[in-house]
Design a protein around this motif. Structure first.
Motif, PDB file in Angstrom:
ATOM      1  N   ILE A   1       0.840  -1.205   0.000  1.00 59.84           N
ATOM      2  CA  ILE A   1       0.000   0.000   0.000  1.00 59.84           C
ATOM      3  C   ILE A   1       0.872   1.251   0.000  1.00 59.84           C
ATOM      4  O   ILE A   1       0.634   2.198  -0.771  1.00 59.84           O
ATOM      5  N   SER A   2       1.889   1.265   0.857  1.00 59.46           N
ATOM      6  CA  SER A   2       2.768   2.433   0.950  1.00 59.46           C
ATOM      7  C   SER A   2       3.488   2.687  -0.369  1.00 59.46           C
ATOM      8  O   SER A   2       3.541   3.818  -0.868  1.00 59.46           O
ATOM      9  N   VAL A   3       4.038   1.622  -0.955  1.00 58.83           N
ATOM     10  CA  VAL A   3       4.800   1.772  -2.191  1.00 58.83           C
ATOM     11  C   VAL A   3       3.882   2.071  -3.370  1.00 58.83           C
ATOM     12  O   VAL A   3       4.293   2.718  -4.336  1.00 58.83           O
ATOM     13  N   PHE A   4       2.620   1.632  -3.299  1.00 65.97           N
ATOM     14  CA  PHE A   4       1.644   2.024  -4.317  1.00 65.97           C
ATOM     15  C   PHE A   4       1.581   3.550  -4.427  1.00 65.97           C
ATOM     16  O   PHE A   4       1.636   4.121  -5.519  1.00 65.97           O
ATOM     17  N   PHE A   5       1.501   4.227  -3.278  1.00 61.95           N
ATOM     18  CA  PHE A   5       1.443   5.691  -3.293  1.00 61.95           C
ATOM     19  C   PHE A   5       2.791   6.307  -3.669  1.00 61.95           C
ATOM     20  O   PHE A   5       2.839   7.395  -4.258  1.00 61.95           O
ATOM     21  N   VAL A   6       3.891   5.611  -3.350  1.00 62.18           N
ATOM     22  CA  VAL A   6       5.206   6.064  -3.809  1.00 62.18           C
ATOM     23  C   VAL A   6       5.220   6.144  -5.332  1.00 62.18           C
ATOM     24  O   VAL A   6       5.623   7.152  -5.923  1.00 62.18           O
ATOM     25  N   TRP A   7       4.740   5.071  -5.967  1.00 63.71           N
ATOM     26  CA  TRP A   7       4.799   5.030  -7.426  1.00 63.71           C
ATOM     27  C   TRP A   7       3.766   5.937  -8.079  1.00 63.71           C
ATOM     28  O   TRP A   7       4.018   6.482  -9.166  1.00 63.71           O
ATOM     29  N   ILE A   8       2.611   6.113  -7.445  1.00 62.66           N
ATOM     30  CA  ILE A   8       1.635   7.054  -7.999  1.00 62.66           C
ATOM     31  C   ILE A   8       2.221   8.469  -7.998  1.00 62.66           C
ATOM     32  O   ILE A   8       2.122   9.210  -8.990  1.00 62.66           O
ATOM     33  N   THR A   9       2.834   8.846  -6.878  1.00 67.36           N
ATOM     34  CA  THR A   9       3.486  10.160  -6.804  1.00 67.36           C
ATOM     35  C   THR A   9       4.590  10.262  -7.842  1.00 67.36           C
ATOM     36  O   THR A   9       4.711  11.270  -8.563  1.00 67.36           O
ATOM     37  N   ASN A  10       5.397   9.219  -7.930  1.00 69.44           N
ATOM     38  CA  ASN A  10       6.479   9.161  -8.908  1.00 69.44           C
ATOM     39  C   ASN A  10       5.929   9.301 -10.326  1.00 69.44           C
ATOM     40  O   ASN A  10       6.489  10.020 -11.169  1.00 69.44           O
ATOM     41  N   GLY A  11       4.808   8.622 -10.591  1.00 69.65           N
ATOM     42  CA  GLY A  11       4.230   8.648 -11.922  1.00 69.65           C
ATOM     43  C   GLY A  11       3.766  10.023 -12.348  1.00 69.65           C
ATOM     44  O   GLY A  11       4.006  10.445 -13.487  1.00 69.65           O
ATOM     45  N   PHE A  12       3.101  10.746 -11.437  1.00 69.66           N
ATOM     46  CA  PHE A  12       2.654  12.094 -11.788  1.00 69.66           C
ATOM     47  C   PHE A  12       3.845  13.028 -12.027  1.00 69.66           C
ATOM     48  O   PHE A  12       3.809  13.878 -12.922  1.00 69.66           O
ATOM     49  N   LEU A  13       4.915  12.854 -11.236  1.00 66.99           N
ATOM     50  CA  LEU A  13       6.115  13.657 -11.473  1.00 66.99           C
ATOM     51  C   LEU A  13       6.733  13.315 -12.829  1.00 66.99           C
ATOM     52  O   LEU A  13       7.158  14.204 -13.572  1.00 66.99           O
ATOM     53  N   ALA A  14       6.795  12.008 -13.142  1.00 67.79           N
ATOM     54  CA  ALA A  14       7.362  11.595 -14.430  1.00 67.79           C
ATOM     55  C   ALA A  14       6.543  12.134 -15.592  1.00 67.79           C
ATOM     56  O   ALA A  14       7.087  12.530 -16.627  1.00 67.79           O
ATOM     57  N   LEU A  15       5.222  12.159 -15.441  1.00 63.30           N
ATOM     58  CA  LEU A  15       4.343  12.596 -16.517  1.00 63.30           C
ATOM     59  C   LEU A  15       4.393  14.109 -16.726  1.00 63.30           C
ATOM     60  O   LEU A  15       4.406  14.590 -17.863  1.00 63.30           O
ATOM     61  N   TYR A  16       4.446  14.839 -15.619  1.00 59.68           N
ATOM     62  CA  TYR A  16       4.290  16.298 -15.733  1.00 59.68           C
ATOM     63  C   TYR A  16       5.573  17.097 -15.524  1.00 59.68           C
ATOM     64  O   TYR A  16       5.565  18.314 -15.731  1.00 59.68           O
ATOM     65  N   PHE A  17       6.671  16.450 -15.120  1.00 58.89           N
ATOM     66  CA  PHE A  17       7.886  17.229 -14.871  1.00 58.89           C
ATOM     67  C   PHE A  17       8.383  17.964 -16.122  1.00 58.89           C
ATOM     68  O   PHE A  17       8.781  19.137 -16.022  1.00 58.89           O
ATOM     69  N   PRO A  18       8.401  17.336 -17.320  1.00 58.19           N
ATOM     70  CA  PRO A  18       8.820  18.108 -18.501  1.00 58.19           C
ATOM     71  C   PRO A  18       7.966  19.358 -18.712  1.00 58.19           C
ATOM     72  O   PRO A  18       8.478  20.430 -19.058  1.00 58.19           O
TER      73      PRO A  18
END
Length: 495
Positions: free
Chosen positions: A419-436
Motif C-alpha cells: 500500500i505504501s509503495v503504491f502511493f510512492v509510485w503514484i506520486t512518482n508517476g505524476f512527477l514523471a508525466l508532468y515534470f517536462p
C-alpha cells in the motif's frame, strides 16, 4: 516499552557469529538485489534513450511522457498486487515471477515496430512499446515491494539496515549503469537509428541472472513460520545463522505466530480496518514514501539531461554530465549502508530532508541570480543538483526503503509495504508525466522552489509522526506497532 525492557528483549537472543552462514546470507542478498538492479536500470535507461526513441518512432512530448510514466503507474499496481500475493505465495516465488516479467517486458520494448519511414508515428509501435513498459513497471513495482521485505525477514536485526539497504544501493548502481551504457552507446553508435533498443536490451542480462539465482535461494523463514512450516523455517535459518541463534529466532517468531492464532487475530485488510494503530502506521508509511518522492529525486533520475539542457548545456554535454548524478548516487548509497546500523532512522530522515531542502533553495536561487547564457550557470546548477542527489542517497533513499520493510507486522507486511509503495509510485508517476511540462512552464527556479516547500512540510511530518525502528527485532516491532506503544518511543533502544 521502556529502554530497559527493550534492551532486555534484544539480549534474549544469542549474539551474531561469523562463519559460513554469514557468507550464505551475503550471497542471498546479492542474488535478491538483482531485482533492485533491474529496478534501477529500467527506471534510469529512459534518461538518455527517450531522445533517439522519440525521433525514430515519431513521438511527441505527451507520447514520450506516456511511455516514461506508463512504467511508473504500472509499478504502483505491481507494488500493491505483488505485496499482497507475496503474503500468500511466498517472497521467493514472487521474485521468480518478477524475473520473468522483466525479461518479457524488455523483449516487447526492443521489438516495438517502427513505421516504414523514420520519424513517422506508428500506432502499433507505440502500443507495443507502452505494453512493454507496463510489463516492466509491474516487475519494477513488485521488486520494490518484495525484495526489501525478503531481505528484512532474512537479516538479523543487528545488521538489518545494511542488509536491506543493499537493495537500494543496487537500484542506484542500476541507474548509474543505465547512464553509462546510454552515454557509451550514444557516443559510439549514436548514428544508428535503433541505438535506443540496445540501451533497453541490456536489461535482459540481470533478469536472467535473477531468475536462475533465485532458483537456488531459500524462502523467507518468517513467512514459513507464518504459514506454520516451522521445521522448514528452522532449516533455512540454520543456513544463515549459528544453530543456537537459529533456534532462538524461530522460537521467538513461533511464539508471536501462535499467540496471534490463539487470539484469533485478523490478518491483512481485516486487521488494518479493525485496528486504529495499524491504520495509523499505514498512513505514516504512505506519508514517508510520498515525502521521499516529492523531493523530486526521480525527476532528476528520469529527466536529468533535460534539467541540464535547461540550465544551458548542449544535448551531448548533458548526456555525459548526467553520469555524475548516477555516480554520486552510488557513492551516497555506500555511505548510507555504513550508517544504517549506526544512526536512528528518524535522525537520518531529518538530516536528509534538511539537506535536500537547502539544495533545492540553492538551485532555485542560482536560477534567479545567474543569467541564461552565462558560462557559470550550467556548471553551478549541475554542482548543486549533484549535491542534492548525494544528500538524498546518503540520508533518505536507503533509510526510507529499510524503514518501510521493517515497520509493518508479519501478518500484513507484504500488504502494508505494498500500500505504501503504491502511493510512492503514484506520486512518482505524476512527477514523471508532468515534470517536462513543469520545468518548461516555470523553469528550474519555480520547480525547485516548489520542491523546497514540500521539503519543509515533510520535515514537520517526520518530526511529529514517524516512529523509530532501528535496533529492534521484527517481533518486538510487531507488538509495539499493533498496540500503539511504538509512538511513545522517540529514538531507538539503548540510545
Amino acid at each position: 516499552m521502556s529502554s530497559a525492557q527493550n534492551v532486555s528483549a534484544r539480549s534474549s537472543l544469542p549474539p551474531l557469529t561469523a562463519g559460513p552462514h554469514s557468507k550464505r546470507l551475503g550471497l542471498i542478498s546479492i542474488v535478491a538485489c538483482f531485482g533492485g538492479l533491474l529496478f534501477g536500470y529500467d527506471t534510469g535507461v529512459a534518461n538518455g534513450a527517450e531522445g533517439p526513441m522519440a525521433a525514430e518512432l515519431g513521438l511527441n512530448l505527451l507520447q514520450v511522457g506516456v511511455v516514461i510514466s506508463s512504467l511508473v503507474f504500472a509499478a504502483a499496481i505491481g507494488a500493491l498486487v505483488c505485496g499482497r500475493i507475496s503474503d500468500a505465495w511466498g517472497r521467493r516465488k514472487v521474485i521468480l515471477v518478477l524475473a520473468g516479467l522483466f525479461l518479457c517486458g524488455t523483449l516487447l520494448v526492443i521489438l516495438s515496430p517502427a513505421s516504414g519511414e523514420y520519424g513517422t508515428f506508428s500506432p502499433l509501435g507505440f502500443a507495443v512499446l507502452v505494453s512493454g513498459r507496463i510489463m516492466l513497471g509491474l516487475a519494477v513495482g513488485g521488486a520494490s515491494t518484495v525484495v526489501p521485505v525478503y531481505l528484512a525477514e532474512l537479516a538479523p536485526y543487528e545488521i538489518r539496515g545494511s542488509i536491506t539497504g543493499r537493495n537500494e544501493l543496487a537500484i542506484v548502481i542500476g541507474q548509474l549503469s543505465a547512464f553509462i551504457v546510454n552515454a557509451v552507446l550514444a557516443v559510439t553508435l549514436g548514428h544508428l537509428d535503433g541505438v535506443w533498443r540496445l540501451m533497453f536490451a541490456v536489461c535482459a542480462l540481470p533478469a536472467i541472472a535473477l531468475f536462475f539465482g533465485m532458483l537456488r535461494m531459500p524462502e523467507s523463514p518468517r513467512w514459513l513460520v507464518e504459514k506454520g512450516r516451522y521445521a522448514q523455517a528452522l532449516r533455512v535459518l540454520k543456513t544463515v545463522r549459528s544453530p543456537e541463534r537459529a533456534l532462538a529466532e524461530v522460537h521467538e517468531v513461533e511464539i508471536i505466530a501462535q499467540r496471534e492464532k490463539s487470539e484469533n487475530k485478523k490478518v491483512g485488510w481485516k486487521a488494518i480496518l479493525e485496528n486504529k494503530w495499524l491504520r495509523r502506521i499505514i498512513l505514516i508509511g504512505i506519508g514517508v514514501g510520498m515525502a521521499q518522492q516529492l523531493t523530486g529525486i526521480n525527476s532528476i533520475m528520469y529527466y536529468g539531461t533535460r534539467v541540464l539542457e535547461e540550465s544551458g548545456m548542449s544535448a551531448e554535454q548533458a548526456v555525459l554530465a548526467n553520469i555524475a548524478f548516477g555516480a554520486v548516487a552510488v557513492i551516497g548509497g555506500v555511505i548510507a549502508l555504513r550508517n544504517m546500523d549506526r544512526l536512528d532512522r528518524r535522525t537520518t530522515f531529518l538530516i536528509g530532508l534538511s539537506l535536500t531542502t537547502v539544495c533545492h533553495l540553492l538551485v532555485a536561487f542560482a536560477g534567479i541570480l545567474l543569467p541564461v547564457g552565462s558560462v557559470a550557470r550550467p556548471i553551478v546548477i549541475m554542482i548543486l543538483v549533484v549535491a542534492f542527489v548525494l544528500s538524498m542517497q546518503t540520508f533518505l533513499n536507503i533509510a526510507v526503503w529499510v524503514w518501510l520493510a521493517e515497520v509493518f507486522p508479519q501478518h500484513m507486511r507484504g500488504l502494508g509495504i505494498g500500500i505504501s509503495v503504491f502511493f510512492v509510485w503514484i506520486t512518482n508517476g505524476f512527477l514523471a508525466l508532468y515534470f517536462p511540462t513543469l520545468i518548461s512552464g516555470v523553469g528550474i527556479t519555480g520547480s525547485f522552489f516548489l520542491f523546497a516547500g514540500v521539503g519543509v512540510l515533510a520535515l514537520i511530518f517526520v518530526a511529529t509522526q514517524v516512529p523509530e525502528t532501528r535496533g529492534r527485532s521484527l517481533e518486538d516491532l510487531e507488538e509495539d506497532v499493533t498496540t500503539g506503544a511504538i509512538y511513545q518511543l522517540k529514538s531507538s533502544a539503548g540510545s
